[in-house]
Write an enzyme that holds these catalytic residues in place. Sequence first.
Site, PDB file in Angstrom:
ATOM      1  N   HIS A   1      -3.060   0.055  -4.400  1.00 44.39           N
ATOM      2  CA  HIS A   1      -2.205  -0.918  -5.108  1.00 44.39           C
ATOM      3  C   HIS A   1      -1.835  -2.087  -4.205  1.00 44.39           C
ATOM      4  O   HIS A   1      -0.738  -2.629  -4.291  1.00 44.39           O
ATOM      5  CB  HIS A   1      -0.920  -0.269  -5.622  1.00 44.39           C
ATOM      6  CG  HIS A   1      -1.154   0.812  -6.640  1.00 44.39           C
ATOM      7  ND1 HIS A   1      -1.155   0.581  -7.986  1.00 44.39           N
ATOM      8  CD2 HIS A   1      -1.398   2.143  -6.496  1.00 44.39           C
ATOM      9  CE1 HIS A   1      -1.375   1.709  -8.638  1.00 44.39           C
ATOM     10  NE2 HIS A   1      -1.536   2.675  -7.754  1.00 44.39           N
TER      11      HIS A   1
ATOM     12  N   ASN B   1       1.433   3.854 -14.218  1.00 39.37           N
ATOM     13  CA  ASN B   1       0.162   3.140 -14.343  1.00 39.37           C
ATOM     14  C   ASN B   1      -0.012   2.636 -15.767  1.00 39.37           C
ATOM     15  O   ASN B   1       0.769   2.989 -16.648  1.00 39.37           O
ATOM     16  CB  ASN B   1      -1.011   4.073 -14.011  1.00 39.37           C
ATOM     17  CG  ASN B   1      -1.258   4.195 -12.510  1.00 39.37           C
ATOM     18  OD1 ASN B   1      -0.817   3.365 -11.721  1.00 39.37           O
ATOM     19  ND2 ASN B   1      -1.957   5.243 -12.119  1.00 39.37           N
TER      20      ASN B   1
HETATM   21 FE1  HDE Z   1       0.693   6.166  -5.903  1.00 36.86          FE
HETATM   22  N1  HDE Z   1       0.873   5.479  -4.002  1.00 36.86           N
HETATM   23  N2  HDE Z   1       0.108   7.973  -5.186  1.00 36.86           N
HETATM   24  N3  HDE Z   1       0.312   6.856  -7.792  1.00 36.86           N
HETATM   25  N4  HDE Z   1       1.200   4.406  -6.649  1.00 36.86           N
HETATM   26  C1  HDE Z   1       1.248   4.242  -3.667  1.00 36.86           C
HETATM   27  O1  HDE Z   1       2.820   3.717  -2.054  1.00 36.86           O
HETATM   28  C2  HDE Z   1       0.247   8.382  -3.903  1.00 36.86           C
HETATM   29  C3  HDE Z   1      -0.093   8.100  -8.144  1.00 36.86           C
HETATM   30  C4  HDE Z   1       1.380   4.080  -7.952  1.00 36.86           C
HETATM   31  O2  HDE Z   1       3.690  -1.730  -6.735  1.00 36.86           O
HETATM   32  C5  HDE Z   1       1.483   4.089  -2.193  1.00 36.86           C
HETATM   33  O3  HDE Z   1       4.038   1.891  -1.537  1.00 36.86           O
HETATM   34  C6  HDE Z   1      -0.089   9.771  -3.778  1.00 36.86           C
HETATM   35  C7  HDE Z   1       0.038   8.303  -9.555  1.00 36.86           C
HETATM   36  C8  HDE Z   1       1.775   2.704  -8.073  1.00 36.86           C
HETATM   37  O4  HDE Z   1       4.289  -1.083  -4.747  1.00 36.86           O
HETATM   38  C9  HDE Z   1       1.231   5.491  -1.645  1.00 36.86           C
HETATM   39  C10 HDE Z   1      -0.452  10.176  -5.034  1.00 36.86           C
HETATM   40  C11 HDE Z   1       0.536   7.135 -10.040  1.00 36.86           C
HETATM   41  C12 HDE Z   1       1.843   2.234  -6.771  1.00 36.86           C
HETATM   42  C13 HDE Z   1       0.869   6.261  -2.899  1.00 36.86           C
HETATM   43  C14 HDE Z   1      -0.308   9.044  -5.906  1.00 36.86           C
HETATM   44  C15 HDE Z   1       0.705   6.243  -8.934  1.00 36.86           C
HETATM   45  C16 HDE Z   1       1.485   3.313  -5.904  1.00 36.86           C
HETATM   46  C17 HDE Z   1       0.733   2.999  -1.518  1.00 36.86           C
HETATM   47  C18 HDE Z   1      -0.927  11.542  -5.475  1.00 36.86           C
HETATM   48  C19 HDE Z   1       0.843   6.785 -11.504  1.00 36.86           C
HETATM   49  C20 HDE Z   1       2.173   0.825  -6.336  1.00 36.86           C
HETATM   50  C21 HDE Z   1       1.758   2.015  -1.047  1.00 36.86           C
HETATM   51  C22 HDE Z   1      -0.010  12.596  -5.225  1.00 36.86           C
HETATM   52  C23 HDE Z   1       1.829   7.645 -12.105  1.00 36.86           C
HETATM   53  C24 HDE Z   1       3.641   0.575  -6.268  1.00 36.86           C
HETATM   54  C25 HDE Z   1       3.000   2.490  -1.557  1.00 36.86           C
HETATM   55  C26 HDE Z   1       3.898  -0.859  -5.888  1.00 36.86           C
HETATM   56  C27 HDE Z   1       1.464   3.223  -4.517  1.00 36.86           C
HETATM   57  C28 HDE Z   1       0.632   7.559  -2.865  1.00 36.86           C
HETATM   58  C29 HDE Z   1      -0.650   9.095  -7.287  1.00 36.86           C
HETATM   59  C30 HDE Z   1       1.202   4.915  -9.116  1.00 36.86           C
HETATM   60  C31 HDE Z   1       0.177   5.586  -0.554  1.00 36.86           C
HETATM   61  C32 HDE Z   1      -0.069  10.577  -2.501  1.00 36.86           C
HETATM   62  C33 HDE Z   1      -0.280   9.595 -10.323  1.00 36.86           C
HETATM   63  C34 HDE Z   1       2.061   1.937  -9.348  1.00 36.86           C
HETATM   64  O5  HDE Z   1       2.376   6.033  -1.071  1.00 36.86           O
END
Ligand code: HDE
Length: 689
Positions: free
Chosen positions: A76, A149
């Site tokens: 993202h 999402n």
């Molecule tokens: Fe994320 N995800 N994600 N994700 N995600 C990040 O956090 C992570 C997941 C989502 O506009 C990171 O600040 C793991 C699902 C959005 O700043 C990080 C897992 C969904 C955004 C991270 C998931 C998301 C992130 C990268 C599996 C939808 C952007 C930088 C367990 C429900 C937020 C940060 C923004 C961002 C980790 C799965 C949505 C790396 C470990 C499921 C919208 O921390």
Amino acid sequence: MSEQNKPTTSPIPQGTGGETQQRGGKPLTTNHGVAIFDNQNSLTMGARGPTLLEDFVLREKIFHFDHERIPERIVHARGTGAHGYFECTHPIPEFTKAALLQKKGARVPVFCRLSTVAGSKGSKDTPRDVRGFAVKFYTEAGNWDLVGNNMPVFFIQDAMKFPDLVHAVKPEADRGFPQAASAHDTFWDFISLMPESTHMVLWLMSDRALPRSLRMMEGFGVHTFVLENAQGETKLVKFHWKPTQGIQSTLWDEAVKISGADSDYHRRDMFEAIQAGHYPEWQLGVQIFDEEWARQQPYDVLDATKIIPEEDVPVQIVGRMVLDKYPDNFFAETEQVAFLPTNIIPGIDFSNDPLLQGRLFSYLDTQKSRLGTTNFHQIPINAPKCPMHNFQRDGMMQTHQFTGRATYEPNSLANVNEPTGPRASEQGFQTVAHQEEVGTAKLRVRAETFADHFTQPRLFYQSQTVIEQTHIVEAFVFELSKVQLNHVRLRMLGQLQNVDIELARRVAEGLGLDLPPPIAAAKEPITMPPSDALSILKRAPVVAGRSLGMLVSNGAEAKLVYELQDAASQAGVMIKIIAEKVGGVTLNDGQHLPADEKVAGAPSVLFDGIALILTEPEAKRLAKQSAVQDFVRDAFAHLKAIGYSSGAQPLLSLTQSRGDEFMITLNSKAQGIALINKLASRCWPRSSD
Ligand code: HDE
């Protein structure tokens, strides 16, 4: 413009090497407040000699510049944010005590960041990808972050697989490409070995992965959460965002061309819509259900690869979000905003979804590495707007100047000058004691109830219109044609047969391959009744917030231009004036009409429809220019509405048009309105021609 940034006027005298130096505003200073005399020249030994180490003005400026970048988000990375508010329209105190859902009309400020997932920060806005939909609500009970999402399911069921998924989709490790693309070997290798990803991949190959605008997509909290009311009663919930602007996608060819014409397409669209007062708006909806109901479903509500069909549990609207202010400073706000799924307030709680549970660790951790300090919550965009007190102290970049002696609790230092400090309270967040089944042993297993990977992708595919199904087939064919490893293509065809045999056959045919034997499913899928809510084209189109590209020439009929501008403004449609030269044209009433864009800089892929208001001689002349040819041909090929004055006829021969209801002659206001009303739709019959 702030006082500080106002240009000043009086240049210093010529001949000093500072000819462009300006004086007269507030004194320019170093970061430590020392006024700067010369902002043009380094301190050197003589006019042509070496630069001196003691030039603290130069060194501070370059030092700060050298450290301007922070690590981009792992996923993202590319996103666009905006401020706004959430307003409760239908309170639900019977289900939750969450502060923001108690009173009709009550508003809380929000910051929303919408993003692509796979690409890096400078990548294009329109790849085939999932979009992030993250909202920070600054409530009186603390910050609540709903980090979702634009698709309601996810690729994997357990957080353990997230790094593998991201490594597979990111540029391949040895070669460093492709950027922002899933159409490559490692992604499909991983996916074809992970049957649980099939449902999400169907969404990813659908038009949902190509939003026309970030304003025109749905959002989903994805996981099941828990609601608790003031009496301690609990329910389960899924969150939905429904765009007031309607849902629309680009065609693939359009998305590819947009990325060349304007790689900031979505960011610019958000900026321009807000500047024009077309504030993006979504309704927040909830699907509320209980554990008893959940147990009876053929899927597990803790499994993030599953939806709950809206036909089974209707989405109940509780509020609306309006984004009405673009950030003043992209870095300070959009880049530094730190979303945390752990930001939750009393009345809302986590479920045991193993993907959500993993996220509860990940985001806090990632913010420390991105923003460099545990004090990232003090950055204004992240700070709560309600009172906040605790005994956490110090740390890098501490900006609070705390007073008092006791930084621990319990303490008994109370007197007039020495307050005891904050204490835990009855209103504090308490984890909900909800009734989900938990095994007694510590196990590293996947629940049996997570084993059906194909029923819901089948439901998704079979709920689409024929046009949408064709787009899914074409996307699979495109992506798997980019895959170079034949065994990966075959394995994917093996999996797709579990979804829908016709889908698998059409993809195999598009690849020019024979259908391999199916891969046995861990659990035999069932066929569920189709859900119309899963299709985009079954929804009503919304015209407000669309855009029209109007190509005009010298001598063009002024009345048509004004009528169309009028009709557009009444319908909430944005018009861009396009001409051969950006200086604009003179209309037949003698008025000068400045252009927003030169035609080569504003191809028709950037608009929902076009109008050609030209004189015949000008149309004949312009028809020879390739940018004009592409403007007209692409609008036709992308099934868009084309309005034209009688003089514009010579350009129509570029289209092979046999006439359809999206080709509209403009000679009255009513026809202008007819054109505007077509902007949110496409002429699908043209595609079969
Ligand atoms: Fe994320 N995800 N994600 N994700 N995600 C990040 O956090 C992570 C997941 C989502 O506009 C990171 O600040 C793991 C699902 C959005 O700043 C990080 C897992 C969904 C955004 C991270 C998931 C998301 C992130 C990268 C599996 C939808 C952007 C930088 C367990 C429900 C937020 C940060 C923004 C961002 C980790 C799965 C949505 C790396 C470990 C499921 C919208 O921390």
